[in-house]
Write a protein that holds these residues in place. Structure first.
Motif, mmCIF file in Angstrom:
data_model
loop_
_atom_site.group_PDB
_atom_site.id
_atom_site.type_symbol
_atom_site.label_atom_id
_atom_site.label_comp_id
_atom_site.label_asym_id
_atom_site.label_seq_id
_atom_site.Cartn_x
_atom_site.Cartn_y
_atom_site.Cartn_z
ATOM 1 N N ARG A 73 102.714 118.269 57.744
ATOM 2 C CA ARG A 73 102.814 117.667 59.605
ATOM 3 C C ARG A 73 104.121 118.310 59.841
ATOM 4 N NH1 ARG A 73 102.674 111.658 60.216
ATOM 5 N NH2 ARG A 73 102.726 111.753 62.344
ATOM 6 N N MET A 74 104.836 118.966 60.672
ATOM 7 C CA MET A 74 105.760 119.054 60.977
ATOM 8 C C MET A 74 106.906 118.016 61.519
ATOM 9 S SD MET A 74 105.853 121.511 64.881
ATOM 10 C CE MET A 74 105.322 122.727 64.435
ATOM 11 N N ALA A 75 108.240 117.690 60.553
ATOM 12 C CA ALA A 75 108.540 116.178 60.272
ATOM 13 C C ALA A 75 109.826 116.686 61.462
ATOM 14 C CB ALA A 75 109.763 116.590 58.965
ATOM 15 N N GLN A 76 109.898 117.694 62.258
ATOM 16 C CA GLN A 76 110.855 117.382 63.515
ATOM 17 C C GLN A 76 109.682 117.257 64.514
ATOM 18 O OE1 GLN A 76 110.754 120.617 61.688
ATOM 19 N NE2 GLN A 76 112.270 120.914 61.473
ATOM 20 N N ARG A 77 108.751 117.193 64.503
ATOM 21 C CA ARG A 77 107.565 116.963 65.688
ATOM 22 C C ARG A 77 106.632 115.414 65.516
ATOM 23 N NH1 ARG A 77 105.271 121.403 68.258
ATOM 24 N NH2 ARG A 77 104.404 119.844 70.075
ATOM 25 N N PRO A 78 107.337 114.152 65.789
ATOM 26 C CA PRO A 78 106.452 113.028 64.881
ATOM 27 C C PRO A 78 105.010 113.270 65.826
ATOM 28 C CG PRO A 78 108.557 112.213 65.350
ATOM 29 C CD PRO A 78 108.859 113.994 65.505
ATOM 30 N N ARG A 79 105.161 113.792 67.052
ATOM 31 C CA ARG A 79 103.945 113.053 68.126
ATOM 32 C C ARG A 79 103.100 114.474 67.865
ATOM 33 N NH1 ARG A 79 103.898 108.477 71.728
ATOM 34 N NH2 ARG A 79 101.854 109.839 71.893
ATOM 35 N N ALA A 80 103.648 115.096 67.460
ATOM 36 C CA ALA A 80 102.588 116.248 67.028
ATOM 37 C C ALA A 80 101.238 116.217 66.041
ATOM 38 C CB ALA A 80 103.331 117.967 65.924
#
Length: 191
Positions: free
Chosen positions: A175-182
């Motif tokens: 997962r993308m750590a900077q975009r928790p809703r991605a």
């Protein structure tokens, strides 16, 4: 350049485990992207089993596979993925090389935001998937949380993955750590 998308990573993890002639499952057919990928991967001697509750999704997937891998056997069920254990042949247990899920809704459908995957059916389908996977097989789950009920479903799937005994499967999270809703990927390799 960038890192691979969650869908690309799900395809890579599945592709590493699929051989021509295998049986595989697309648990949430949707627009047929995974169905097409799986059909190409197993080839003309393989079979793809797919589940969706929307006829339009199955029709789209049939057309995609007919164009991209017409020789591959396709067995699609107009049914929820939680009925997998009931509808698939029992002799497939322990023989499936990959099961793929894309949770959420069918993009582009008229009622896209109202027809969504739900935690209770998804968790049942995930449990059933494990019984069908062969040792070394991959279960991929792309989780979308941007729709009503999506966060709750994501939390339920996360909890399911964290609670999975290591003697059943190894779980990874992408997962993308900077975009928790991605969207993000949970993958299980069956022991």
């Amino acid at each position: 350049m960038g890192f691979p998308s969650v869908l690309t990573m799900a395809h890579r993890l599945a592709a590493e485990r699929i051989r021509p002639g295998d049986a595989v499952i697309d648990a949430t057919v949707g627009n047929g992207v995974d169905t097409e990928f799986l059909a190409k991967a197993v080839g003309p001697t393989g079979v793809v089993y797919g589940f969706d509750i929307q006829k339009a999704a199955l029709d789209t997937a049939r057309a995609r596979v007919a164009a991209a891998a017409p020789e591959t056997r396709l067995e699609l069920f107009l049914a929820s993925h939680h009925r997998m254990a009931e509808l698939l042949p029992a002799d497939l247990k322990g023989r499936i090389s990959a099961v793929m899920f894309n949770l959420g809704y069918l993009p582009g459908a008229e009622d896209a935001r109202s027809v969504v995957t739900r935690p209770e059916t998804t968790l049942a389908a995930l449990d059933a998937s494990l019984s069908f996977l062969r040792p070394g097989g991959a279960l991929t789950v792309v989780v979308y949380t941007g729709h009503e009920g999506g966060l709750e479903e994501g939390e339920a799937v996360d909890e399911w993955a964290r609670a999975l005994p290591v003697d059943i499967g190894q779980v990874v999270l992408y997962r993308m750590a900077q975009r928790p809703r991605a969207p993000y990927l949970i993958a299980v390799e069956r022991k």
